[in-house]
Every structure is written in C-alpha cells, then in structure tokens.
Design an enzyme around this catalytic site. Structure first.
Site, PDB file in Angstrom:
ATOM      1  N   ILE A  31      33.379  34.250  30.334  1.00 23.35           N
ATOM      2  CA  ILE A  31      31.882  34.053  30.609  1.00 23.35           C
ATOM      3  C   ILE A  31      31.292  34.648  32.052  1.00 23.35           C
ATOM      4  O   ILE A  31      30.068  35.129  32.256  1.00 23.35           O
ATOM      5  CB  ILE A  31      31.593  32.741  30.434  1.00 23.35           C
ATOM      6  CG1 ILE A  31      30.015  32.529  30.054  1.00 23.35           C
ATOM      7  CG2 ILE A  31      31.719  31.782  31.793  1.00 23.35           C
ATOM      8  CD1 ILE A  31      29.773  30.889  29.597  1.00 23.35           C
ATOM      9  N   GLY A  91      45.421  28.421  40.894  1.00 25.16           N
ATOM     10  CA  GLY A  91      43.918  28.807  40.749  1.00 25.16           C
ATOM     11  C   GLY A  91      43.306  28.399  39.227  1.00 25.16           C
ATOM     12  O   GLY A  91      42.456  28.947  38.997  1.00 25.16           O
ATOM     13  N   HIS A  98      45.684  29.664  29.165  1.00 21.85           N
ATOM     14  CA  HIS A  98      44.996  30.838  28.738  1.00 21.85           C
ATOM     15  C   HIS A  98      45.541  31.853  29.506  1.00 21.85           C
ATOM     16  O   HIS A  98      46.038  31.773  30.809  1.00 21.85           O
ATOM     17  CB  HIS A  98      43.395  30.525  28.813  1.00 21.85           C
ATOM     18  CG  HIS A  98      42.903  30.318  30.450  1.00 21.85           C
ATOM     19  ND1 HIS A  98      42.979  28.968  30.637  1.00 21.85           N
ATOM     20  CD2 HIS A  98      42.735  30.953  31.571  1.00 21.85           C
ATOM     21  CE1 HIS A  98      42.801  28.744  32.054  1.00 21.85           C
ATOM     22  NE2 HIS A  98      42.441  29.818  32.542  1.00 21.85           N
TER      23      HIS A  98
HETATM   24  P1  5GP Z   1      40.834  29.949  35.285  1.00 25.38           P
HETATM   25  O1  5GP Z   1      40.350  29.817  36.441  1.00 25.38           O
HETATM   26  O2  5GP Z   1      41.429  28.682  34.851  1.00 25.38           O
HETATM   27  O3  5GP Z   1      42.351  30.953  35.133  1.00 25.38           O
HETATM   28  O4  5GP Z   1      40.091  30.619  34.480  1.00 25.38           O
HETATM   29  C1  5GP Z   1      39.231  30.044  33.616  1.00 25.38           C
HETATM   30  C2  5GP Z   1      38.161  31.151  33.130  1.00 25.38           C
HETATM   31  O5  5GP Z   1      37.265  30.526  31.973  1.00 25.38           O
HETATM   32  C3  5GP Z   1      37.222  31.400  34.084  1.00 25.38           C
HETATM   33  O6  5GP Z   1      37.271  32.966  34.311  1.00 25.38           O
HETATM   34  C4  5GP Z   1      35.727  31.192  33.804  1.00 25.38           C
HETATM   35  O7  5GP Z   1      34.955  32.158  33.888  1.00 25.38           O
HETATM   36  C5  5GP Z   1      36.132  30.992  32.076  1.00 25.38           C
HETATM   37  N1  5GP Z   1      35.257  30.210  31.326  1.00 25.38           N
HETATM   38  C6  5GP Z   1      35.048  28.939  31.648  1.00 25.38           C
HETATM   39  N2  5GP Z   1      34.171  28.383  30.932  1.00 25.38           N
HETATM   40  C7  5GP Z   1      34.001  29.214  29.886  1.00 25.38           C
HETATM   41  C8  5GP Z   1      33.069  29.200  28.732  1.00 25.38           C
HETATM   42  O8  5GP Z   1      32.592  28.186  28.356  1.00 25.38           O
HETATM   43  N3  5GP Z   1      33.124  30.350  28.037  1.00 25.38           N
HETATM   44  C9  5GP Z   1      33.775  31.454  28.267  1.00 25.38           C
HETATM   45  N4  5GP Z   1      33.715  32.605  27.693  1.00 25.38           N
HETATM   46  N5  5GP Z   1      34.773  31.523  29.555  1.00 25.38           N
HETATM   47  C10 5GP Z   1      34.648  30.527  30.340  1.00 25.38           C
END
Ligand code: 5GP
Ligand code: ZN
Length: 112
Positions: A31, A91, A98
């Site tokens: 997103i 982070g 994911h």
């Molecule tokens: P992290 O920081 O945990 O490695 O990555 C989480 C990712 O999930 C971030 O890049 C953030 O932009 C994405 N993200 C969070 N909420 C949503 C959502 O509701 N939809 C989508 N498509 N991405 C999301």
C-alpha cells in the site's frame, strides 16, 4: 486473528491489489510502495514472523511465488531485492510473516 491486517487481506475482507497466488501464499502490491515494483508475499496461514515458521516448506513456497511474480512484472533481468523484516530490530511493522519483493530501480546497500 480478525485483527490481523494480512489475514483480512487473505480472507478478502480488506481489499488488495493482488498479483499472484499459489497453494499456500498470496502476493499483492504494498500500500506504501518503496520502489516502482513493491510486492508483499504472504502465507495464507498466520505466522507472526520468520521466527515462528515451523520448517522451510511455506518459506520456500513464498520465495517461489515471489520469484514468479517478479518475472511476470518484468524485473527479473535487472534484478530485485527480497526482504523479510523480522522483529523490532528488523523493522517488522505487521506481525504476519511476509516477504517484500522490491524492484524497478537500483536499490542502495547497506539498507541502514
Ligand atoms: P514490514 O515493515 O512489517 O516489513 O512491512 C509491512 C508492509 O505492509 C509495509 O510496507 C506496509 O506498507 C504494508 N502494509 C501495511 N498495511 C497494509 C495494507 O492494508 N495493505 C497493503 N497492501 N499493504 C499494507
Ligand atoms: Zn495474520
């Protein structure tokens, strides 16, 4: 796990821009993209982080789907980065395992 945003995306309760699916994983656009191509590959089953994966089977399936989507989106030749942020120092902000696939521009290293 109704409060988990990625579980909700897997269930279809929250919309996402889906770009791929396999038996155990889905892939959709981040997103808040940090590169022209920024895909998240997510297991359909909830695992909190890399630390909670029981073995390499789902992890392997995530990697294979990420590679396939990278190819379909045209970033294979120039290259891309596959990232799994884990825990506070890694982070990680969403506590559902994911894999990020980032490409479409040259990425800097080290990540900081
Ligand atoms: P992290 O920081 O945990 O490695 O990555 C989480 C990712 O999930 C971030 O890049 C953030 O932009 C994405 N993200 C969070 N909420 C949503 C959502 O509701 N939809 C989508 N498509 N991405 C999301
Ligand atoms: Zn979840």
């Amino acid at each position: 796990m109704s409060e988990c945003v990625f579980c909700s995306i897997v269930k279809g309760d929250i919309e996402s821009d889906k770009v791929g699916e396999s038996e155990h994983c889905i892939a959709f656009r981040d997103i808040s993209p940090q590169a022209p191509v920024h895909i998240l590959v997510v297991p359909k089953k909830h695992f909190r982080s890399m630390n909670d994966m029981p073995d390499g089977s789902v992890l392997g399936a995530m990697g294979m789907l990420g590679r396939q989507v990278a190819k379909e989106l045209g970033i294979t030749e120039k290259g891309y980065r596959a990232v799994i942020n884990t825990g506070e120092h890694g982070g990680q902000t969403v506590e559902h395992m994911h894999l990020h696939i980032l490409g479409g521009r040259a990425l800097k290293w080290p990540p900081g």
